[in-house]
Structures are given as C-alpha cells and as structure tokens.
Design an enzyme around this catalytic site. Structure first.
Site, short mmCIF file in Angstrom:
data_model
loop_
_atom_site.label_atom_id
_atom_site.label_comp_id
_atom_site.label_asym_id
_atom_site.label_seq_id
_atom_site.Cartn_x
_atom_site.Cartn_y
_atom_site.Cartn_z
CG ASN A 233 -41.17 6.90 -21.53
OD1 ASN A 233 -41.18 6.06 -20.26
ND2 ASN A 233 -40.71 8.36 -21.27
CG ASP A 302 -34.21 12.66 -23.17
OD1 ASP A 302 -33.73 13.00 -22.04
OD2 ASP A 302 -33.46 11.71 -23.64
CE LYS A 313 -58.97 13.40 -33.07
NZ LYS A 313 -59.97 12.71 -33.51
CG PHE A 350 -32.70 5.07 -12.23
CD1 PHE A 350 -32.92 3.55 -11.88
CD2 PHE A 350 -32.51 5.55 -10.89
CE1 PHE A 350 -32.57 3.16 -10.47
CE2 PHE A 350 -32.40 4.95 -9.97
CZ PHE A 350 -32.74 3.30 -9.15
CE LYS A 364 -28.42 9.88 -17.18
NZ LYS A 364 -29.55 8.97 -17.59
CE LYS A 368 -27.53 12.79 -17.04
NZ LYS A 368 -27.89 14.34 -17.91
#
Length: 420
Positions: A233, A302, A313, A350, A364, A368
């Site tokens: 990301n 995730d 490759k 976060f 959350k 959590k």
C-alpha cells in the site's frame, strides 16, 4: 523520500512554533569549533530558525579560520561572540556568562578535541569553554557533536574526555563513519545535520517521558508473491516517524519497527527494519514485553498472496490467458499484542477507513481491546503532510482534530497517551 527532518516539524516555506509551546522565543546558543565541518552550521541555524528558535553563536579562534562571524550575523544570529575580551561589535564584559543567562540550550558543533578537553577538565581560558562551564544546564539541554580526524577521535584521551562529559549529563551526537576531509576513513566526521538539528529540539523539549519505553510500528509491509512482485500500500510512514521522533524528543526510549520506505530517524532511536507482516509481528513480539506503550501506526497488509516461488520471477509465458492469486490472512498484530498486554502497558492503534469513520473507530477500539484509537479517512492522511483524525479512548472520550501537521498530531497523541 521526505526530507529527513520533516519527520518532525518544520515546513520549509514558513516559520512555525514548536508543538509543545514555549514562554517567549526559545533560544539555542551554538558553539562552533575549528573544523572543516563548520561550513555546515549555517544550514542547521536556518533549520532551527524555521522552527521559531532564536540562535546566538560563539566561534572559537580556530573556527574563524573556516567560517566568518559575518556569516552568522547575516543569518540573524544575535549576538555572535568571537573573543573572551570582547573586542568585536557584540562586545560585552560578560560574554562568558550571557549564554547561560539567556539561552535555553547549549549545542557545541562541531566540537573539537581541544574544546571537549577544555570543558571536561574545567579549563576556562577560552570563551566557549567559559560559556559552557557557566551554563545553567542540568544535562538535557547540553549537547556536543564531535568532528575530527578518526585517529584523534579514537585516541584514549579524547574518548575519556567525551565519556566524562556524558557522565556529567551532556548528550553526545556521535560522529559519523566514513571518509573525512583529510582523506582518511573511520569514525570522526560530523554527524548527519538532521541529527544535530533534532538534538537541538530535544534540548528544548520537556523531558516528560524519560521513564517510558515505546514500541512503534511504522510504514507499509510488503507481501511477496514471486521474486520481485509484492502486495502492499502507499503508506509513507511519516505519521509513525513523527510519533517516534516526538517520543524521543520527550526523553522516551523508542523502538521503531519500520516497514519499507520509512524516513530517516535520529540515531538515538532503535530502528528494526522489516519487510513483511510476519517479520513485523515476530519483531514486535520480541520487543513488546519490555515496552510501556505500543503504538501501532503501520499500514500492515491484512492479507498476503500465496507465494508462487519467491526465488524466481514468474514468466508471462506460463499464463498466456491470465491467472488467479489466492490470498491468505496475516496475523492481526495490534489485536494479538493488545490481548497479551500486562498491567500498566498502553496500546494505541490507528485506523485508516474509507467511510463511516466514527463507527469504525469505536468498533476497532472494542475489538482490539486498545486504550486509544486514532482514525482517519484514507484520503485525508495517506501521502500528505497534514491529517484530520478522530481520536477515541477506552474511557469514552472522543475528539476530532482537523487539518493538523502530523508532528503536531504526534505531540497531541503522546500527551493524551500519557494522561490515560
């Protein structure tokens, strides 16, 4: 890559106050010794000035062979001292005392072997040594950054004098390793200017986290599918880096578990570089038992692709009509470590969401078992210098902070963490 010192503060286009506030304008007195590295000091002065800090300067007689007093006067440094007897324009019969009476921190950079020796031995026949001996510092606001030939730095006399200053509470920005102006290679060159800049900020900052060990996960993870392709990301790690630097500035012992691309961090921060979510989890598991607080800013993937063959490759010829990739779930680092926390440990998570931020943050926080969650919409935070966040803690307190620079957010988050 973001410029290293941007990991904490100071946008280059305007003057900004320090995030912790200060009564009046904070002031640093800079002592410059004889070294070719003296030419770097104007850059550091400008960085401090852009942070809203006033700078005064003393140049030793040897320093004036490398850089002139006029250079610092032209940058707005006031006063600029050059002589213990005060013949220059900034003449004062109390030049040896004034920095200790007016400045909040004393930074000696570059610090030569002779000046280190003078201060360590209490020899007061030169202006900068007098100023250092008369300075009101208790240690946290006294810094020296040595720069010299590697053999001079390695000499037992120099090592003994540097160690003596540290025993008395001075903070040292250790010299770097590499080639020096004299053509030799080894430890002795001036440290990275960003480290000296940040050490100046630390000398001004409140030391309210000196008994705290903080573990921070930072940046993205990379989940490799073959030898060169991975799932990831666009996290830059700047928010986590800002938290790490802010905690370090406040005196904490900081361990950063850094994914790929995380910005430069001060050498005083313990940095553990990782790539995958599994590597981040294993490293965090090892550090977490010794930490007082865990701050989980990393944008951990995730899921990970079931690897084809990470040694090679994948060739296009093997799938002329396309192919499917199967994904497997990664360990939930925040939840796993939060559920294992001991009494007294704090967990700050976060949450980057695409919609319905408030409900996502509250959900959350409960799932959590965290003490605090900082949430933002993805478009508000990723790749940007500012962020807008919703903060909620386990005691039911909630606040929204709109369009704040990430260093300012970091400072507020740590202050909130200290209060819960």
């Amino acid at each position: 890559m973001i410029a290293p010192h941007y990991a904490f503060s100071i946008r280059s286009d305007r003057r900004e106050p320090l995030p912790w506030g200060h009564s009046g304008t904070p002031k640093i007195h800079l002592g410059v010794c004889g070294s070719i590295a003296a030419y770097k000091m104007p850059d550091i002065v400008r960085m401090w000035q852009k942070a809203g800090i006033s700078v005064s300067v003393t140049l030793t007689e040897a320093a004036q062979k490398f850089i002139t007093p006029l250079t610092f006067e032209a940058l707005g440094c006031n006063p600029v001292y050059t002589s213990i007897f005060g013949e220059e324009r900034s003449a004062s019969i109390f030049a040896h005392l004034e920095p200790g009476q007016h400045a909040d921190a004393l930074i000696v950079a570059p610090a030569s072997a002779s000046t280190i020796s003078d201060i360590a031995c209490g020899r007061a026949d030169k202006l900068l040594a007098c100023q250092a001996l008369a300075f009101h510092g208790t240690g946290s606001n006294l810094v020296f950054a040595p720069a010299m030939n590697p053999h001079m730095w390695a000499n037992p006399a120099t090592q003994s004098n540097a160690a003596l200053l540290q025993q008395r509470g001075w903070n040292m920005v250790s010299p770097g390793v590499g080639g020096t102006a004299c053509g030799e290679t080894g430890q002795g060159r001036l440290a990275n200017i960003d480290d000296i800049y940040l050490s100046g900020l630390k000398a001004l900052a409140p030391q309210d986290m000196t008994d705290v060990t903080v573990m921070i996960t930072v940046g993205p993870t990379r989940e490799y599918w073959d030898h060169i392709r991975f799932w990831s990301n666009p996290s830059t790690g700047v928010m986590g880096a800002s938290l790490a630097v802010a905690a370090w500035l406040r005196g904490a012992s900081v361990h950063v578990i850094a994914g790929p691309g995380v910005p430069h961090l001060p050498t005083g921060i313990f940095r553990h570089d990782v790539s995958s979510a599994e590597e981040m989890f294993v490293t965090a598991q090892q550090i977490w038992p010794q930490a007082n607080a865990g701050i989980f800013t990393a944008a951990v993937a995730d899921f990970r692709p079931e690897p084809h063959d990470i040694r090679e490759k994948f060739k296009k010829s093997k799938a002329p009509t396309g192919f499917d990739i199967h994904f497997l779930p990664n360990q939930d680092i925040l939840k796993t470590l939060s559920l294992s926390k001991k009494k007294g440990q704090k967990v700050i998570g976060f949450a980057a969401e695409s919609q319905d931020l408030e409900n996502a943050v509250r959900r959350k926080l409960a799932i959590k078992k965290a003490d605090m969650i900082v949430g933002n919409l993805i478009d508000d935070g990723f790749g940007k210098a500012d962020n807008s966040v919703l903060v909620a803690d386990a005691h039911g307190h909630t606040e929204r902070w709109i369009s704040l620079a990430k260093p300012d957010l970091a400072w507020r988050i740590l202050s909130w963490m200290q209060s819960i």
